[in-house]
Design an enzyme around this catalytic site. Structure first.
Site, PDB file in Angstrom:
ATOM      1  N   TYR A  73      -4.542  13.974  71.726  1.00 49.48           N
ATOM      2  CA  TYR A  73      -5.772  14.368  71.030  1.00 49.48           C
ATOM      3  C   TYR A  73      -6.710  13.195  70.824  1.00 49.48           C
ATOM      4  O   TYR A  73      -7.928  13.373  70.743  1.00 49.48           O
ATOM      5  CB  TYR A  73      -5.448  15.101  69.729  1.00 49.48           C
ATOM      6  CG  TYR A  73      -5.167  16.554  70.016  1.00 49.48           C
ATOM      7  CD1 TYR A  73      -6.212  17.431  70.272  1.00 49.48           C
ATOM      8  CD2 TYR A  73      -3.865  17.028  70.129  1.00 49.48           C
ATOM      9  CE1 TYR A  73      -5.979  18.753  70.611  1.00 49.48           C
ATOM     10  CE2 TYR A  73      -3.617  18.351  70.477  1.00 49.48           C
ATOM     11  CZ  TYR A  73      -4.683  19.202  70.706  1.00 49.48           C
ATOM     12  OH  TYR A  73      -4.445  20.507  71.056  1.00 49.48           O
ATOM     13  N   HIS A 123      -1.674  18.856  64.313  1.00 49.12           N
ATOM     14  CA  HIS A 123      -0.988  18.760  65.601  1.00 49.12           C
ATOM     15  C   HIS A 123       0.312  17.957  65.510  1.00 49.12           C
ATOM     16  O   HIS A 123       0.937  17.678  66.531  1.00 49.12           O
ATOM     17  CB  HIS A 123      -1.919  18.147  66.655  1.00 49.12           C
ATOM     18  CG  HIS A 123      -3.001  19.093  67.074  1.00 49.12           C
ATOM     19  ND1 HIS A 123      -2.715  20.285  67.694  1.00 49.12           N
ATOM     20  CD2 HIS A 123      -4.351  19.035  66.943  1.00 49.12           C
ATOM     21  CE1 HIS A 123      -3.861  20.926  67.934  1.00 49.12           C
ATOM     22  NE2 HIS A 123      -4.858  20.202  67.482  1.00 49.12           N
TER      23      HIS A 123
END
Lengths: 754, 754
Positions: B283, B436
């Site tokens: 990410y 996440h």
């Protein structure tokens, strides 16, 4: 490049400097029969020629330097000739194997570089072997039907002698008469007798094992000019008293009645006129070395035999056949027992390509393979190849769609490979393939861009990895890899073809029905009537290239089963990759049980079950970032089984690979019609997925009679094509006319696609 | 090279020819405010500079030609602005995604090539969007917590605006005032309002989603000189009425109390001072694009913000941190949610590397990464990189053993990577990593030569592959990939760390205990006291390089678990490859059942079970033709579980990968001591297996107290080494003295290896 050439030049100067030094060294040979040796692979004339060109032919010089580095590293370690103890993969096995490879190389270096240290090394190692060999009992590992002395099987002992003979030839003149007599009487002759007279069950066969045995005896015979041994090598032992029902470790019969034996029989029988070797390419690769190296020796010593012209030049044809049996990356197709990853980069294929080039008419396509191999034989053949490459004579080896017949006369079925750009479909309808054969008539497997997509399992063995069953065949090779369910073909009533019996399988073969290649459609078709008595199997496979209809080439697969009793039929697809989507619901099993209890079914865990759709099954998966779809015409009574290999595998000898099985039950006849597409791609870096879905909307069987099968394929734009196939007349010139749904179709030849 | 240069020259001539033609073309802009645009990424000065050097800087010219080909191909297809319908991977999603990527490129081409056709294309596409956008309801797919209009989530709408803003800037001057007013009033301003004011739960967060949202609004604000929007972008919405317990699709909280928001908060909070982004590198890669592109825009338009100096130049540090978080092939480590295969070859990293080079002091090591990427930004930054490469200023990027702290102030644990030649050990002791994050404190994974050997599973998702759940997160991401049992760390009583609760996990982090690097031994150690209240977890990992003792570097792993109640502890090793050999008997299960029924255990099938040896477990496997051995000090009461992922996975969303679990039951404390060796190799071409066995004969725990742990490692030659470790004092200067078996040991620092 200039720097490289400069380095080469320095190297060559250095080599010649070494040579001078050694000329000055004391020679210990008493007599010098300079006319006679080397004469086997290297020849006196050849060596002279090589020496004259050193430093001028890049690939030859590079190989020479690589070999020199290898051998020098081994010489610096000292000689190790341990008492035999281990299976393959273990220390003593690997050391003796390394010894024979280095012996051969050291002999060559002595001849080419004139550096006596290599002769000394070869002699000293031979003396160690001459000391050890007479003391040896049979190898302590008892698994083989023909135990060796240095190794656990005579096969590996024969490997040793094939290589050692070449080394002996290279230092023959340099040795004293006494040294030669000692080595011959205490090592070479007893060695040759042991693998022949003492092991007729090994020596008097038609098999890759006996080829090695014959050649080992033949090579040493040629060095020693021993005609008695040479006759044994060429024609076998005259008597052998082998029992009729004796079998080897792999379950193969040792010898049929009235079987011809010896090297020439081993050349005549397993090779078809196309150069296909009945055991399959993995073993053909293994056998090519003794076949070709002995042929080269015979050509040098017995040119009157015209061995390279034997059986219409089958030896050089065999090399080209082998290259045609590789995928895009040069790896051999896994037909029968075969370890994945073996390729034309192997040392055996370097030898084979160079010899085939030199003695087979200088085919420039072979040069492109040699270029990839990036090494050559250090003899006349390698010199010729390196020279050809230096002169840029190489042309790309063009692999085409091809059929290679099986059987000594080419009439026992065969292998066909359909190719289109990146797609390769391998369709097998051969004879049994001796003891390394699998029970998989009419099976296929498929590659895309050098990647297995629908796989053949290969063998259940980790060759030379001692931890896995001593590096030998594992029992799962018999219980799994050879069984029909391990392959992509039809299995009747959960029983392998020929009931998995070698005695039946080895008497039968499938038959080609037709093989036609055109730009638009490449078709192969074969029949098998003996795998299941009373049931006829007829499979037709095609690659269709029709980009205005379906963008990418696709595979069409029609498997027609006509039975006389009610049966259950399974057709597995060993897809590789991960399932993306299906057009039917399936039920995952909460606990996993085996699919059956014998014939390989005991090795499959059932993961999920489904009823097939009553029209078309769609199975979409991804492998190595490419999408694939299997479309199959199914009926609601068909069952779909998702299974995975690995049950009853207590030592993790098998790979946990998946399969999808289409099962048709309670039926005499079954028609499987499948299409396989490779389409689109995915990039985990851009995260774009392109063309992820099938372009085929529907496959329908419009007609299926004894005489004709008609398949309609419809794409996503609702356009249709019809493939009509005559099941009984493969003739290319016959006119056909049939009516389907009131439409009349007329065409010439066994099929039409329109 | 000469040929290439020649082609380049011709190309450039051609480009200039085009330019001339287009200058002659009719311009449709009414007024020309030539002073103002482009000013965002491209600047008027920059464009002039680029034009002056066209044809002289190879990599820039090559990229320009590639981009031109891409855009010309799209222009020839015509404009497609479909009504939104699909999830990612589906047609409408992929088309709108392609549109914004091409818009940006076409804008750049217009500026650099002065070819009006690109301006026309950008304008015409914008006009289509301006027609469509006002008519759009929310996207019909309802899965997102913040549904977009063009896409199923505001996140992708924001992507669109970040790229589209750059295209608008490029043709701003070329457009008429009326056209600009139309586009701004009917498209850009409503678009910016929708993703901010209308979606505070998306915009007012600290998360990669809101970074994209903030930057989208900020970019269009800078083009339009709209300060109101710019303030929102930098500092967030002033009020948002987000409920305190609101969660996003991934289970993360939207916003903590008193949370700062906006772009600057998103820069301050998730980045540690070392440039590690708390969600992990996958990410971070995704977020780097908006962070850096907006920073570049701010540097151009608002240099007074000194954005590249913000937080001690964290943005350029972050790029270097990201590169350090890749394996030998440039692929990101799979920390937290992460798709395997993503690498520094992605478009985001091309942008990041060029910007970091240009604005971060021209680090020559970044040039070597740009060289591999083989493309550059078509702006000042890419020009600088291409020029650096032309002048051969690049130096190899040296990846070292490194620690990257986590947390805004660098005091919330971190990631350490131990490296030695080909071995890479990644040890994770971070904070949760926002929504996440995975529940895997003190987990590790290992690469050898760019190949995963002990793997982290990564995410359960097929990004943008529509067939798999619309390309979105699959439910198995929550039930499997995030759970602790999916990772190589200790699980207590079959329950995930923090009970798998984000609300608890996000409040805690592990703590580094020490990190010391020397030639001979590289050590990292960390503690986790909150994953299981009442249980202390302390793991120490090392790479030992001591070739006279063990030929190859090996990994030492000491996991000390100190509990206050009686528990069951599991430590899995997700090895990749095939089992070769174990030193213990195991029992294959006839039917496969799940290992448990929740917390991820329901996804594991038990394949085999064993009692551990009462000394050392040896587990030898092969992967990609390299051998590996795990040696673990075990007791007879330990259980060994061979399991495989894939149970309760009704749509084949999970890979069928194996694991070996060492289970210790009925104990308060547990000490796992493991060594992992990478050794030897196998060649399927030569069929030689080399160094196939472990060199470690034994591992013993000589002492394990609160204060000290002492491990003895013995090799096959019966030589021993002792590793003594202070569990309570990480200080480098403290002197220690202890007596073990009557032998006194003295050393300085927290550990000794001798």
């Amino acid at each position: 490049m200039i720097v490289k050439k400069y380095i080469c030049f320095i190297l060559i100067c250095f080599l010649f400097a070494c040579k001078k030094d050694n000329k000055a060294a004391i020679k210990n040979n008493v007599e010098q029969n300079t006319a006679s040796h080397p004469s086997l692979i290297l020849t006196q004339k050849g060596v002279k020629n090589i020496k004259a060109q050193l430093g001028t032919i890049p690939l030859f010089d590079k190989t020479l330097e690589d070999v020199k580095q290898d051998v020098d590293a081994e010489i610096s370690k000292g000689i190790a000739v341990p008492i035999p103890k281990d299976f393959s993969g273990g220390y003593t096995h690997e050391q003796h194997k390394k010894n024979f490879l280095i012996l051969q190389k050291a002999g060559v270096l002595y001849q080419i570089l004139d550096d006596e240290k290599y002769a000394v090394y070869v002699r000293d190692m031979f003396l160690e072997y001459a000391k050890l060999y007479p003391t040896l009992p049979l190898h302590p590992q008892e698994r083989s039907y023909a135990r060796g002395k240095l190794f656990w099987q005579c096969l590996n002992d024969s490997n040793w002698l094939v290589y050692a003979s070449q080394a002996y030839d290279c230092i023959y003149n340099w040795l004293s008469k006494e040294e030669r007599e000692h080595l011959e009487n205490d090592l070479f002759i007893p060695f040759a007798n042991f693998i022949s007279e003492k092991n007729p069950q090994f020596f008097n066969r038609v098999h890759n094992h006996s080829t090695w045995g014959n050649v080992a005896v033949g090579m040493i015979a040629l060095v020693m000019d021993n005609d008695e041994l040479l006759q044994k090598a060429l024609y076998g032992l005259k008597t052998d008293s082998i029992a009729a029902n004796l079998k080897d470790d792999d379950g193969g019969f040792i010898k049929n009645k009235d079987q011809k034996v010896g090297f020439l029989a081993n050349l005549d029988e397993p090779f078809s006129p196309d150069g296909y070797y009945t055991e399959g390419p993995y073993y053909q690769r293994y056998a090519m070395y003794p076949f070709l190296i002995f042929a080269q020796a015979l050509e040098n010593k017995k040119p009157e035999l015209k061995i390279f012209e034997h059986k219409n030049a089958v030896l050089t044809k065999a090399v080209e056949a082998l290259i045609n049996l590789t995928d895009k990356d040069g790896e051999f197709y896994t037909i029968n027992d075969a370890q994945k990853g073996m390729s034309y980069y192997s040392r055996e294929l370097v030898t084979a390509v160079d010899i085939a080039y030199h003695y087979g008419g200088n085919n420039p396509e072979l040069l492109s393979i040699a270029k990839k191999q990036n090494k050559v034989n250090l003899d006349d053949t390698g010199l010729a190849v390196a020279l050809g490459l230096k002169n840029n004579l190489d042309k790309p080896f063009r692999k085409k769609s091809i059929t290679l017949t099986d059987g000594p006369n080419g009439n026992q079925g065969g292998i066909s490979i359909l190719r289109n750009n990146n797609l390769e479909v391998i369709f097998k309808y051969t004879a049994q393939g001796l003891s390394h054969g699998h029970y998989d008539k009419l099976s296929f497997f498929m590659y895309n861009n050098g990647t297995e997509v629908i796989q053949d399992y290969g063998l259940a063995r980790f060759v030379n990895i001692e931890q896995k069953g001593g590096g030998n065949y594992l029992k799962e090779n018999t219980t799994w890899a050879k069984q029909t369910i391990a392959h992509n073909t039809v299995i009747q009533n959960e029983t392998s073809h020929f009931n998995g019996k070698y005695s039946i399988g080895s008497k039968n073969h499938s038959n080609q029905y037709l093989f036609n290649i055109s730009e638009k459609i490449k078709v192969v078709s074969a029949k098998e009537n003996n795998a299941y008595p009373g049931t006829e199997l007829h499979r037709t496979m095609a690659i269709v290239t029709d980009s205005s209809f379906i963008k990418q080439p696709f595979v069409l697969d029609i498997f027609n089963v006509i039975g006389t009793s009610t049966n259950k039929y399974d057709l597995p697809f060993y897809y590789k990759g991960q399932i993306m989507q299906t057009n039917f619901k399936y039920t995952q099993q909460a606990t996993l049980k085996t699919l059956g209890d014998k014939n390989g079914y005991q090795h499959l865990f059932v993961e999920a079950l489904a009823d097939a759709p009553n029209s078309n099954l769609k199975f979409n998966w991804m492998h190595n970032n490419v999408f694939y779809t299997l479309t199959s015409a199914t009926q609601a009574t068909d069952k779909i089984i998702f299974a995975r290999i690995g049950a009853n595998d207590p030592e993790y000898n098998l790979r946990r690979d998946p399969t999808l099985i289409i099962r048709k039950t309670n039926t005499k006849n079954a028609l499987y019609v499948n299409a396989i597409e490779a389409h689109g791609s995915y990039s985990p870096v851009s995260e774009f997925s392109v063309n992820a879905y099938s372009s085929i909307a529907k496959i329908e069987t419009l007609l299926n009679t004894k005489d004709y099968t008609a398949i309609r394929i419809t794409n996503n734009n609702k356009q249709s094509k019809l493939f009509i196939f005559s099941n009984t007349n493969p003739d290319k010139t016959t006119a056909h006319s049939i009516t389907i749904n009131d439409n009349e179709f007329n065409w010439v030849g066994s099929y039409t696609y329109n």
